[in-house]
Design an enzyme around this catalytic site. Structure first.
Site, PDB file in Angstrom:
ATOM      1  N   ASN A 160       0.752  -1.432   0.008  1.00  0.00           N
ATOM      2  CA  ASN A 160      -0.228   0.011  -0.317  1.00  0.00           C
ATOM      3  C   ASN A 160       1.063   0.823   0.123  1.00  0.00           C
ATOM      4  OD1 ASN A 160      -0.184  -1.194   2.525  1.00  0.00           O
ATOM      5  ND2 ASN A 160      -0.460   0.962   3.334  1.00  0.00           N
ATOM      6  N   ASP A 161       0.365   2.277   1.163  1.00  0.00           N
ATOM      7  CA  ASP A 161       1.068   3.491   0.533  1.00  0.00           C
ATOM      8  C   ASP A 161       2.715   3.337   0.280  1.00  0.00           C
ATOM      9  OD1 ASP A 161      -1.226   3.625   2.796  1.00  0.00           O
ATOM     10  OD2 ASP A 161      -0.445   4.861   3.535  1.00  0.00           O
ATOM     11  N   PRO A 162       3.061   4.628  -0.517  1.00  0.00           N
ATOM     12  CA  PRO A 162       4.562   5.134  -0.632  1.00  0.00           C
ATOM     13  C   PRO A 162       5.214   5.789   0.564  1.00  0.00           C
ATOM     14  CG  PRO A 162       3.037   6.749  -1.987  1.00  0.00           C
ATOM     15  CD  PRO A 162       2.316   5.007  -1.490  1.00  0.00           C
ATOM     16  N   SER A 213       3.001   4.362   8.049  1.00  0.00           N
ATOM     17  CA  SER A 213       3.521   5.200   7.226  1.00  0.00           C
ATOM     18  C   SER A 213       4.143   6.792   7.566  1.00  0.00           C
ATOM     19  CB  SER A 213       2.295   6.090   6.492  1.00  0.00           C
ATOM     20  OG  SER A 213       2.011   4.791   6.046  1.00  0.00           O
TER      21      SER A 213
END
Length: 575
Positions: free
Chosen positions: A58-60, A119
């Site tokens: 998922n998230d960068p 994140s």
């Protein structure tokens, strides 16, 4: 505007939730989190979009440029194809296109992140010293902000990261909801202090808390948030950065001045999309004020009107540009993901700058992507009457880059804009009108990932309407007819485009990649990423068409299309 039915649903969710309520960002499937992948299905796997060899992403996180290498970290489950066991996976590149995989950079190992390493961002401190800030989940399930530093600064690959024992460096006080307090931003420097934002909420209000520090370790919460907005719910993955009022060059994150605007972007946990505003940052008061040119809420401007979330920008000093990364989740079922052996991709990195109107940003794929262009087809001055379409032959339609400019002789046949649509989201208008229904000026555009006889296709198209005081341009990427498969989420993604029609031209660039259609309209004023899973239009059976279903004749002024080659995609790095 947000559709009334969506407002009703979201209003109900907000009414249920107060400061003690947490709405999860990802559906949890404990029974699948540790199921090992034995085979990777290649049918819908992308060719040139970023993804690891298998499993969930998922998230960068923490993108940066360091000693000649681009670094991308990302949320990753090393044990399965659903969210869980999250670590910071780490890849490096010399060109943002070809990637090599390193060992995981950050994973749960200390009391302050034992239940999760979520994140965050990277900041390059003076002396060219990178530092990562990230959200850890402690034994009490509190969300705390931690830092990590490279073990060896002389290693351009930054293979090893250390989490010092003086973590956490930002602890939620008793005024902060500790279960909704995450995703620290890249830091910026002003008037003797570093500053970061942490996303949060208070009841129904989204909040970007501001923290200051002189040494990057001792952080103090400011009296007021940098900004907040009512009735938006949890603000995840905030991003705050300057944009130049002149030219397309990016700015280092700490730049403040008269020739600068600022952009604040937040990811909405309730709606699963993002919005941003352009405004003014007062560094003396440490407050951000959005301009009155767009909505500060659910109906606001978006980087992407499709399947795109948790985006993060960074400044690239090697080319004086700001680069945007974003995550695109799957639109199929968990069962499908289990069969594929993978889930999630990153969008193509985009160069981002302020539009000349100063009302919005524009985005464009990084120039390095063009190195993958292979076989080319070029068409010019082809007219399309109502109901006509033609195939673009000579390229690999399943893995292509298509850039086309349409023109039309007049705006006279534009359909009236129904006043009721002003209360709807653009996607509702797209769903009502579609690509098949005859219009006046449009629908016209591309039929991507199409089967030969058009049993399935993903249309990307414009429709132009006449409102009382102006023309309204709608760009749609409609997955309704994208696949004959069942159990898929097949939405009509769309957005209204603020574009000058004086030249009576509109442009489209679509990056087509097996299960992705990533479209840039009107030179990057609007972007829509769709995830689709054709049954028939796969591999060499995929086709590409240009079409017009409007009564006004459309001219394809020029069309350039390329087959796209396969980059190196996350092969293990040679040690």
């Amino acid at each position: 505007m947000v559709a009334p039915k969506l407002l009703a649903v979201l209003g109900f969710l907000l009414a249920l939730c107060n400061n003690g309520c947490v709405l999860g960002s990802h559906k949890i499937y404990p029974q699948y989190q540790n199921l090992k992948v034995h085979k990777v299905n290649q049918v819908h796997r992308t060719g040139y979009h970023f993804q690891p060899p298998m499993n969930w992403i998922n998230d960068p996180n923490g993108p940066m440029y360091y000693k000649g290498l681009y670094h991308l970290f990302y949320q990753y489950n090393p044990k399965g194809v659903v969210w869980g066991n999250i670590v910071w996976a780490h890849s490096v590149s010399k060109d943002l296109i070809n990637w090599e995989a390193l060992d995981h950079a950050i994973y749960p190992s200390k009391w302050f992140d034992i239940n999760g390493c979520w994140s965050g961002s990277a900041t390059i401190l003076p002396g060219n010293k990178p530092m990562i800030l990230y959200t850890g989940i402690d034994p009490k399930q509190r969300q705390v902000q931690n830092y990590a530093v490279p073990k060896n600064l002389t290693d351009p690959y930054l293979r090893e990261w250390v989490k010092p024992d003086d973590n956490p460096i930002v602890d939620p006080d008793n005024t902060v909801n500790a279960s909704a307090f995450r995703d620290p931003t890249t830091a910026w420097w002003a008037d003797g202090h570093w500053r970061i934002l942490v996303g949060s909420k208070r009841k129904h209000r989204g909040i970007a808390y501001l923290y200051r520090s002189r040494d990057f370790k001792q952080w103090v919460k400011a009296k007021h948030p940098l900004h907040s907005s009512p009735k938006t719910g949890m603000w995840e993955c905030p991003d705050f950065f300057p944009v130049s009022l002149s030219g397309q060059n990016g700015l280092e994150t700490s730049v403040v001045g008269q020739n600068v605007k600022h952009v604040l972007k937040v990811s909405l946990d309730l709606t699963r999309y993002e919005y941003y505003t352009v405004g003014t940052y007062d560094k003396k008061k440490d407050r951000y004020t959005p301009d009155n040119t767009s909505v500060d809420g659910w109906g606001g401007l978006r980087f992407d009107y499709g399947n795109f979330y948790a985006s993060k920008t960074f400044f690239d000093p090697s080319k004086n540009r700001r680069i945007l990364w974003g995550w695109a989740n799957e639109s199929d079922s968990v069962k499908d993901d289990m069969q594929k052996g993978w889930a999630g991709i990153q969008a193509i990195p985009r160069r981002i700058s302020l539009d000349a109107s100063r009302k919005q940003v524009i985005q464009w794929p990084v120039e390095e992507l063009e190195t993958l262009r292979g076989q080319k087809v070029q068409l010019n001055n082809q007219k399309l009457q109502q109901g006509e379409h033609f195939e673009v032959k000579g390229i690999t339609a399943v893995q292509a880059d298509v850039d086309v400019t349409f023109s039309f002789p007049s705006l006279d046949k534009a359909e009236p804009f129904d006043p009721k649509w002003a209360e709807l989201d653009a996607l509702d208008v797209c769903a009502q009108k579609g690509s098949k229904a005859q219009g006046g000026l449009g629908p016209f555009g591309l039929l991507t990932l199409a089967s030969e006889n058009l049993e399935e296709f993903t249309p990307v198209f414009f429709r132009i309407f006449k409102a009382p005081t102006k023309h309204v341009v709608l760009l749609c990427s409609d997955a309704t007819s994208s696949s004959l498969g069942n159990g898929l989420y097949k939405p009509s993604f769309a957005g209204f485009v603020d574009v000058d029609l004086t030249k009576k031209q509109l442009s489209l660039r679509s990056l087509i990649d097996h299960s992705v259609v990533e479209t840039f309209g009107a030179g990057g004023k609007i972007v829509i990423l769709s995830r689709v899973y054709p049954k028939l239009g796969v591999f060499d059976k995929a086709h590409l068409f240009v079409f017009n279903n409007g009564s006004e004749t459309i001219t394809v002024e020029n069309l350039n299309a390329w087959s796209m080659k396969q980059p190196l995609m996350n092969a293990p790095i040679r040690k």
